[in-house]
Scaffold this motif. Structure first.
Motif, PDB file in Angstrom:
ATOM      1  N   GLY A  73       1.040  -1.268   0.107  1.00  0.00           N
ATOM      2  CA  GLY A  73       0.084   0.083  -0.070  1.00  0.00           C
ATOM      3  C   GLY A  73       0.871   1.471   0.126  1.00  0.00           C
ATOM      4  N   ASN A  74       2.129   1.313   0.600  1.00  0.00           N
ATOM      5  CA  ASN A  74       3.069   2.393   0.653  1.00  0.00           C
ATOM      6  C   ASN A  74       3.479   2.735  -0.826  1.00  0.00           C
ATOM      7  N   VAL A  75       4.077   1.540  -1.165  1.00  0.00           N
ATOM      8  CA  VAL A  75       4.735   1.651  -2.639  1.00  0.00           C
ATOM      9  C   VAL A  75       3.746   2.112  -3.508  1.00  0.00           C
ATOM     10  N   ASP A  76       2.435   1.434  -3.508  1.00  0.00           N
ATOM     11  CA  ASP A  76       1.442   1.913  -4.458  1.00  0.00           C
ATOM     12  C   ASP A  76       0.822   3.198  -4.134  1.00  0.00           C
ATOM     13  N   ASP A  77       1.185   3.861  -2.937  1.00  0.00           N
ATOM     14  CA  ASP A  77       0.512   4.999  -2.685  1.00  0.00           C
ATOM     15  C   ASP A  77      -0.871   5.037  -2.318  1.00  0.00           C
ATOM     16  N   SER A  79      -3.671   5.417   0.133  1.00  0.00           N
ATOM     17  CA  SER A  79      -4.092   5.824   1.540  1.00  0.00           C
ATOM     18  C   SER A  79      -5.071   5.003   2.131  1.00  0.00           C
ATOM     19  N   TYR A  80      -6.145   4.805   1.097  1.00  0.00           N
ATOM     20  CA  TYR A  80      -7.079   3.744   1.748  1.00  0.00           C
ATOM     21  C   TYR A  80      -6.639   2.476   2.606  1.00  0.00           C
ATOM     22  N   CYS A  81      -5.838   1.716   1.655  1.00  0.00           N
ATOM     23  CA  CYS A  81      -5.346   0.448   2.060  1.00  0.00           C
ATOM     24  C   CYS A  81      -4.551   0.481   3.246  1.00  0.00           C
ATOM     25  N   GLN A  82      -3.644   1.806   3.393  1.00  0.00           N
ATOM     26  CA  GLN A  82      -2.639   1.941   4.398  1.00  0.00           C
ATOM     27  C   GLN A  82      -3.306   1.976   5.594  1.00  0.00           C
ATOM     28  N   ALA A  83      -4.578   2.907   5.427  1.00  0.00           N
ATOM     29  CA  ALA A  83      -5.439   2.829   6.642  1.00  0.00           C
ATOM     30  C   ALA A  83      -5.900   2.044   7.249  1.00  0.00           C
ATOM     31  N   ALA A  84      -6.634   1.112   6.229  1.00  0.00           N
ATOM     32  CA  ALA A  84      -7.100  -0.324   6.432  1.00  0.00           C
ATOM     33  C   ALA A  84      -6.166  -1.314   7.073  1.00  0.00           C
ATOM     34  N   HIS A  85      -5.180  -1.315   6.434  1.00  0.00           N
ATOM     35  CA  HIS A  85      -4.209  -2.287   7.143  1.00  0.00           C
ATOM     36  C   HIS A  85      -3.550  -1.719   8.410  1.00  0.00           C
ATOM     37  N   THR A  86      -3.569  -0.560   8.639  1.00  0.00           N
ATOM     38  CA  THR A  86      -3.086   0.021   9.865  1.00  0.00           C
ATOM     39  C   THR A  86      -3.882  -0.492  11.004  1.00  0.00           C
ATOM     40  N   ASP A  97       4.527   2.065  15.819  1.00  0.00           N
ATOM     41  CA  ASP A  97       5.976   2.350  15.320  1.00  0.00           C
ATOM     42  C   ASP A  97       6.366   1.268  14.101  1.00  0.00           C
ATOM     43  N   GLU A  98       5.928  -0.011  14.571  1.00  0.00           N
ATOM     44  CA  GLU A  98       6.323  -1.092  13.630  1.00  0.00           C
ATOM     45  C   GLU A  98       5.823  -0.836  12.321  1.00  0.00           C
ATOM     46  N   MET A  99       4.615  -0.503  12.286  1.00  0.00           N
ATOM     47  CA  MET A  99       3.796  -0.270  11.093  1.00  0.00           C
ATOM     48  C   MET A  99       4.367   1.125  10.312  1.00  0.00           C
ATOM     49  N   VAL A 100       4.601   2.049  10.833  1.00  0.00           N
ATOM     50  CA  VAL A 100       5.286   3.162  10.327  1.00  0.00           C
ATOM     51  C   VAL A 100       6.649   2.747   9.619  1.00  0.00           C
ATOM     52  N   ALA A 101       7.326   1.901  10.376  1.00  0.00           N
ATOM     53  CA  ALA A 101       8.605   1.386   9.782  1.00  0.00           C
ATOM     54  C   ALA A 101       8.603   0.525   8.371  1.00  0.00           C
ATOM     55  N   ILE A 102       7.567  -0.232   8.782  1.00  0.00           N
ATOM     56  CA  ILE A 102       7.127  -1.277   7.483  1.00  0.00           C
ATOM     57  C   ILE A 102       6.702  -0.267   6.530  1.00  0.00           C
ATOM     58  N   ARG A 103       5.747   0.574   6.481  1.00  0.00           N
ATOM     59  CA  ARG A 103       5.410   1.659   5.221  1.00  0.00           C
ATOM     60  C   ARG A 103       6.677   2.548   4.909  1.00  0.00           C
ATOM     61  N   ALA A 104       7.534   2.814   5.820  1.00  0.00           N
ATOM     62  CA  ALA A 104       8.747   3.541   5.210  1.00  0.00           C
ATOM     63  C   ALA A 104       9.859   2.586   4.735  1.00  0.00           C
ATOM     64  N   ALA A 176      -7.184   7.650   9.310  1.00  0.00           N
ATOM     65  CA  ALA A 176      -6.037   7.635   8.233  1.00  0.00           C
ATOM     66  C   ALA A 176      -4.953   6.876   8.943  1.00  0.00           C
ATOM     67  N   ALA A 177      -3.876   6.315   8.207  1.00  0.00           N
ATOM     68  CA  ALA A 177      -2.516   5.877   8.860  1.00  0.00           C
ATOM     69  C   ALA A 177      -1.942   7.133   9.102  1.00  0.00           C
ATOM     70  N   PRO A 178      -0.828   6.716  10.318  1.00  0.00           N
ATOM     71  CA  PRO A 178      -0.275   7.869  10.791  1.00  0.00           C
ATOM     72  C   PRO A 178       0.650   8.442   9.655  1.00  0.00           C
ATOM     73  N   ALA A 179       1.081   9.646   9.527  1.00  0.00           N
ATOM     74  CA  ALA A 179       2.062  10.320   8.679  1.00  0.00           C
ATOM     75  C   ALA A 179       3.357   9.761   8.637  1.00  0.00           C
ATOM     76  N   LEU A 180       4.042   9.389   7.533  1.00  0.00           N
ATOM     77  CA  LEU A 180       5.606   9.131   7.705  1.00  0.00           C
ATOM     78  C   LEU A 180       6.284  10.133   7.785  1.00  0.00           C
TER      79      LEU A 180
END
Length: 180
Positions: A73-77, A79-86, A97-104, A176-180
């Protein structure tokens, strides 16, 4: 603004209603993505079928599945999927913190997971292509050929939902997923 309206249980086409009802029960409401997919029983049933196959035959635990979804979801940008999977990641035991690290793409807390997620990120970014070194690193980290093959289904499912959300411009109805 979404390109198509969100169906409710009452307005969905007959061939989408059973699947939509099951998703409503699972998530506690009809999520916008599901209500939009309901326009096409083919789209909704395909989504549900992939989810069921993964649940019935997949080898990854919930934490790993959610981590894959967050990385894709992060690579593909999306925001809906990043929120859902958060939300899903929290339920599967991932910390914020782990989820932010995964997305980053900075998964220093779990080298084995990091190797798998780097493969997923590369697969996503390079339209299915991955470098031999990335594949070998995942193998060397303990992932099996079966699991790396299975990864393709997880990435594909997540690309399906990411692309769908981009295509119909799904409105976010989740925190929304936390901002990176």
């Amino acid at each position: 603004m979404p390109r198509i309206p969100v169906h409710t249980l009452e307005t969905a086409p007959e061939d989408s209603r059973d699947a939509l009802k099951a998703l409503d029960v699972k998530f506690g409401k009809v999520l916008n993505i599901h209500g939009e997919m309901a326009h096409s029983p083919v789209a909704l049933q395909s989504y549900v079928a992939l989810q069921e196959v993964i649940a019935d035959h997949g080898s990854f635990d919930g934490r790993t599945r959610e981590a894959i979804a967050l990385a894709v979801g992060n690579v593909d940008d999306c925001s809906y999927c990043q929120a859902a999977h958060t939300g899903g990641g929290r339920a599967a035991g991932l910390s914020d913190d782990e989820m932010v690290a995964i997305r980053a793409g900075a998964v220093d807390f779990d080298p084995t997971l990091a190797a798998l997620l780097e493969l997923a990120r590369e697969y996503t970014a390079d339209v299915g292509s991955v470098r031999d070194a990335t594949w070998q690193t995942a193998l060397d980290s303990g992932w099996s050929d079966e699991q790396l093959t299975e990864l393709s289904v997880h990435v594909t499912l997540n690309l399906f939902t990411n692309y769908f959300n981009h295509f119909v411009q799904t409105d976010l109805d989740l925190p929304a997923a936390p901002a990176l």
